[in-house]
Scaffold this motif. Structure first.
Motif, PDB file in Angstrom:
ATOM      1  N   PHE A 109       0.820  -1.207   0.000  1.00  0.00           N
ATOM      2  CA  PHE A 109       0.000   0.000   0.000  1.00  0.00           C
ATOM      3  C   PHE A 109       0.858   1.263   0.000  1.00  0.00           C
ATOM      4  CE2 PHE A 109      -3.579  -2.704   1.364  1.00  0.00           C
ATOM      5  CZ  PHE A 109      -4.536  -2.229   0.476  1.00  0.00           C
ATOM      6  N   PHE A 110       1.970   1.254   0.721  1.00  0.00           N
ATOM      7  CA  PHE A 110       2.855   2.414   0.752  1.00  0.00           C
ATOM      8  C   PHE A 110       3.470   2.662  -0.620  1.00  0.00           C
ATOM      9  CE2 PHE A 110       7.047   4.357   1.620  1.00  0.00           C
ATOM     10  CZ  PHE A 110       6.602   5.544   2.173  1.00  0.00           C
ATOM     11  N   VAL A 111       3.905   1.614  -1.287  1.00  0.00           N
ATOM     12  CA  VAL A 111       4.474   1.754  -2.630  1.00  0.00           C
ATOM     13  C   VAL A 111       3.411   2.255  -3.606  1.00  0.00           C
ATOM     14  CG1 VAL A 111       5.439   0.452  -4.586  1.00  0.00           C
ATOM     15  CG2 VAL A 111       6.307   0.077  -2.268  1.00  0.00           C
ATOM     16  N   ALA A 112       2.181   1.766  -3.489  1.00  0.00           N
ATOM     17  CA  ALA A 112       1.107   2.229  -4.355  1.00  0.00           C
ATOM     18  C   ALA A 112       0.799   3.704  -4.106  1.00  0.00           C
ATOM     19  CB  ALA A 112      -0.150   1.386  -4.138  1.00  0.00           C
ATOM     20  N   PHE A 113       0.849   4.133  -2.850  1.00  0.00           N
ATOM     21  CA  PHE A 113       0.618   5.539  -2.521  1.00  0.00           C
ATOM     22  C   PHE A 113       1.712   6.419  -3.117  1.00  0.00           C
ATOM     23  CE2 PHE A 113       1.573   9.053   0.387  1.00  0.00           C
ATOM     24  CZ  PHE A 113       0.411   9.791   0.224  1.00  0.00           C
ATOM     25  N   ILE A 114       2.965   6.033  -2.954  1.00  0.00           N
ATOM     26  CA  ILE A 114       4.080   6.807  -3.512  1.00  0.00           C
ATOM     27  C   ILE A 114       3.969   6.868  -5.032  1.00  0.00           C
ATOM     28  CG2 ILE A 114       6.596   6.868  -3.787  1.00  0.00           C
ATOM     29  CD1 ILE A 114       5.617   7.679  -1.009  1.00  0.00           C
ATOM     30  N   TYR A 115       3.603   5.771  -5.647  1.00  0.00           N
ATOM     31  CA  TYR A 115       3.433   5.727  -7.106  1.00  0.00           C
ATOM     32  C   TYR A 115       2.329   6.695  -7.544  1.00  0.00           C
ATOM     33  CZ  TYR A 115       2.327   3.869 -11.730  1.00  0.00           C
ATOM     34  OH  TYR A 115       2.087   3.744 -13.068  1.00  0.00           O
ATOM     35  N   ALA A 116       1.215   6.719  -6.818  1.00  0.00           N
ATOM     36  CA  ALA A 116       0.110   7.604  -7.175  1.00  0.00           C
ATOM     37  C   ALA A 116       0.481   9.069  -6.994  1.00  0.00           C
ATOM     38  CB  ALA A 116      -1.118   7.264  -6.338  1.00  0.00           C
ATOM     39  N   VAL A 117       1.230   9.367  -5.959  1.00  0.00           N
ATOM     40  CA  VAL A 117       1.644  10.754  -5.729  1.00  0.00           C
ATOM     41  C   VAL A 117       2.578  11.220  -6.834  1.00  0.00           C
ATOM     42  CG1 VAL A 117       2.998  12.232  -4.202  1.00  0.00           C
ATOM     43  CG2 VAL A 117       1.278  10.730  -3.243  1.00  0.00           C
ATOM     44  N   ARG A 118       3.503  10.384  -7.221  1.00  0.00           N
ATOM     45  CA  ARG A 118       4.449  10.770  -8.271  1.00  0.00           C
ATOM     46  C   ARG A 118       3.786  10.900  -9.632  1.00  0.00           C
ATOM     47  NH1 ARG A 118      10.333   8.111  -7.168  1.00  0.00           N
ATOM     48  NH2 ARG A 118      10.570   8.976  -5.092  1.00  0.00           N
ATOM     49  N   ARG A 119       2.728  10.154  -9.870  1.00  0.00           N
ATOM     50  CA  ARG A 119       2.031  10.221 -11.160  1.00  0.00           C
ATOM     51  C   ARG A 119       1.018  11.362 -11.210  1.00  0.00           C
ATOM     52  NH1 ARG A 119       3.460   7.219 -15.463  1.00  0.00           N
ATOM     53  NH2 ARG A 119       1.366   6.522 -15.875  1.00  0.00           N
ATOM     54  N   GLY A 120       0.850  12.104 -10.100  1.00  0.00           N
ATOM     55  CA  GLY A 120      -0.039  13.256 -10.094  1.00  0.00           C
ATOM     56  C   GLY A 120      -1.486  12.921  -9.799  1.00  0.00           C
ATOM     57  N   GLN A 121      -1.731  11.802  -9.190  1.00  0.00           N
ATOM     58  CA  GLN A 121      -3.095  11.386  -8.908  1.00  0.00           C
ATOM     59  C   GLN A 121      -3.807  12.355  -7.960  1.00  0.00           C
ATOM     60  OE1 GLN A 121      -4.618   8.685 -10.235  1.00  0.00           O
ATOM     61  NE2 GLN A 121      -6.521   9.128  -9.174  1.00  0.00           N
ATOM     62  N   PHE A 122      -3.058  12.977  -7.064  1.00  0.00           N
ATOM     63  CA  PHE A 122      -3.664  13.838  -6.057  1.00  0.00           C
ATOM     64  C   PHE A 122      -3.557  15.319  -6.399  1.00  0.00           C
ATOM     65  CE2 PHE A 122      -2.420   9.936  -3.772  1.00  0.00           C
ATOM     66  CZ  PHE A 122      -3.686   9.531  -3.409  1.00  0.00           C
ATOM     67  N   ASP A 123      -3.109  15.659  -7.607  1.00  0.00           N
ATOM     68  CA  ASP A 123      -3.060  17.059  -8.017  1.00  0.00           C
ATOM     69  C   ASP A 123      -4.470  17.589  -8.188  1.00  0.00           C
ATOM     70  OD1 ASP A 123      -0.346  16.955  -8.019  1.00  0.00           O
ATOM     71  OD2 ASP A 123      -0.143  16.767 -10.200  1.00  0.00           O
ATOM     72  N   ASP A 124      -4.690  18.791  -7.718  1.00  0.00           N
ATOM     73  CA  ASP A 124      -6.016  19.394  -7.783  1.00  0.00           C
ATOM     74  C   ASP A 124      -6.076  20.329  -8.985  1.00  0.00           C
ATOM     75  OD1 ASP A 124      -8.539  20.256  -7.263  1.00  0.00           O
ATOM     76  OD2 ASP A 124      -7.998  21.514  -5.567  1.00  0.00           O
ATOM     77  N   SER A 125      -6.710  19.897 -10.047  1.00  0.00           N
ATOM     78  CA  SER A 125      -6.819  20.728 -11.237  1.00  0.00           C
ATOM     79  C   SER A 125      -8.178  21.413 -11.336  1.00  0.00           C
ATOM     80  CB  SER A 125      -6.583  19.885 -12.491  1.00  0.00           C
ATOM     81  OG  SER A 125      -7.565  18.864 -12.565  1.00  0.00           O
ATOM     82  N   TYR A 126      -9.089  21.114 -10.426  1.00  0.00           N
ATOM     83  CA  TYR A 126     -10.424  21.684 -10.486  1.00  0.00           C
ATOM     84  C   TYR A 126     -10.542  22.970  -9.666  1.00  0.00           C
ATOM     85  CZ  TYR A 126     -15.434  22.276  -9.857  1.00  0.00           C
ATOM     86  OH  TYR A 126     -16.686  22.795  -9.810  1.00  0.00           O
ATOM     87  N   THR A 127     -10.025  22.985  -8.469  1.00  0.00           N
ATOM     88  CA  THR A 127     -10.216  24.116  -7.570  1.00  0.00           C
ATOM     89  C   THR A 127      -9.669  25.431  -8.116  1.00  0.00           C
ATOM     90  OG1 THR A 127     -10.236  22.648  -5.675  1.00  0.00           O
ATOM     91  CG2 THR A 127      -9.821  24.945  -5.216  1.00  0.00           C
ATOM     92  N   PRO A 128      -8.488  25.489  -8.729  1.00  0.00           N
ATOM     93  CA  PRO A 128      -8.022  26.787  -9.225  1.00  0.00           C
ATOM     94  C   PRO A 128      -8.962  27.417 -10.255  1.00  0.00           C
ATOM     95  CG  PRO A 128      -6.206  25.265  -9.117  1.00  0.00           C
ATOM     96  CD  PRO A 128      -7.452  24.473  -8.830  1.00  0.00           C
ATOM     97  N   SER A 129      -9.650  26.610 -11.028  1.00  0.00           N
ATOM     98  CA  SER A 129     -10.524  27.177 -12.051  1.00  0.00           C
ATOM     99  C   SER A 129     -11.796  27.773 -11.478  1.00  0.00           C
ATOM    100  CB  SER A 129     -10.878  26.108 -13.096  1.00  0.00           C
ATOM    101  OG  SER A 129     -11.631  25.079 -12.485  1.00  0.00           O
ATOM    102  N   VAL A 130     -12.213  27.353 -10.304  1.00  0.00           N
ATOM    103  CA  VAL A 130     -13.437  27.896  -9.703  1.00  0.00           C
ATOM    104  C   VAL A 130     -13.156  28.710  -8.447  1.00  0.00           C
ATOM    105  CG1 VAL A 130     -14.921  26.080 -10.616  1.00  0.00           C
ATOM    106  CG2 VAL A 130     -13.874  25.795  -8.378  1.00  0.00           C
ATOM    107  N   ARG A 131     -11.901  28.989  -8.176  1.00  0.00           N
ATOM    108  CA  ARG A 131     -11.553  29.732  -6.969  1.00  0.00           C
ATOM    109  C   ARG A 131     -12.164  31.128  -6.976  1.00  0.00           C
ATOM    110  NH1 ARG A 131      -5.715  29.112  -5.868  1.00  0.00           N
ATOM    111  NH2 ARG A 131      -6.457  27.155  -5.023  1.00  0.00           N
ATOM    112  N   MET A 132     -12.267  31.745  -8.148  1.00  0.00           N
ATOM    113  CA  MET A 132     -12.823  33.100  -8.218  1.00  0.00           C
ATOM    114  C   MET A 132     -14.320  33.113  -7.902  1.00  0.00           C
ATOM    115  SD  MET A 132     -12.743  33.700 -12.267  1.00  0.00           S
ATOM    116  CE  MET A 132     -14.312  34.236 -12.869  1.00  0.00           C
TER     117      MET A 132
END
Length: 60
Positions: free
Chosen positions: A18-41
């Motif tokens: 599970f730790f390796v899968a978490f690190i893999y997901a973080v490095r691949r950008g799985q947790f990047d937030d691409s929605y909030t900046p567009s609706v922040r205004m």
């Protein structure tokens, strides 16, 4: 007693997987937030309270 060693080793292996899968997901950008900046205004701005001016004794 040997069952405890088997369960402990299996749980450590699962935790490592599970730790390796978490690190893999973080490095691949799985947790990047691409929605909030567009609706922040559209969000309401929080009111910022100004610091009250300190009263100073001005005597002449």
């Amino acid at each position: 007693m040997s069952v405890i060693y088997i369960l402990l080793s299996i749980s450590i292996i699962v935790a490592i997987i599970f730790f390796v899968a978490f690190i893999y997901a973080v490095r691949r950008g799985q947790f990047d937030d691409s929605y909030t900046p567009s609706v922040r205004m559209l969000f309401e701005d929080e009111l910022v309270k100004e610091k009250p001016e300190t009263k100073t004794n001005k005597t002449n």
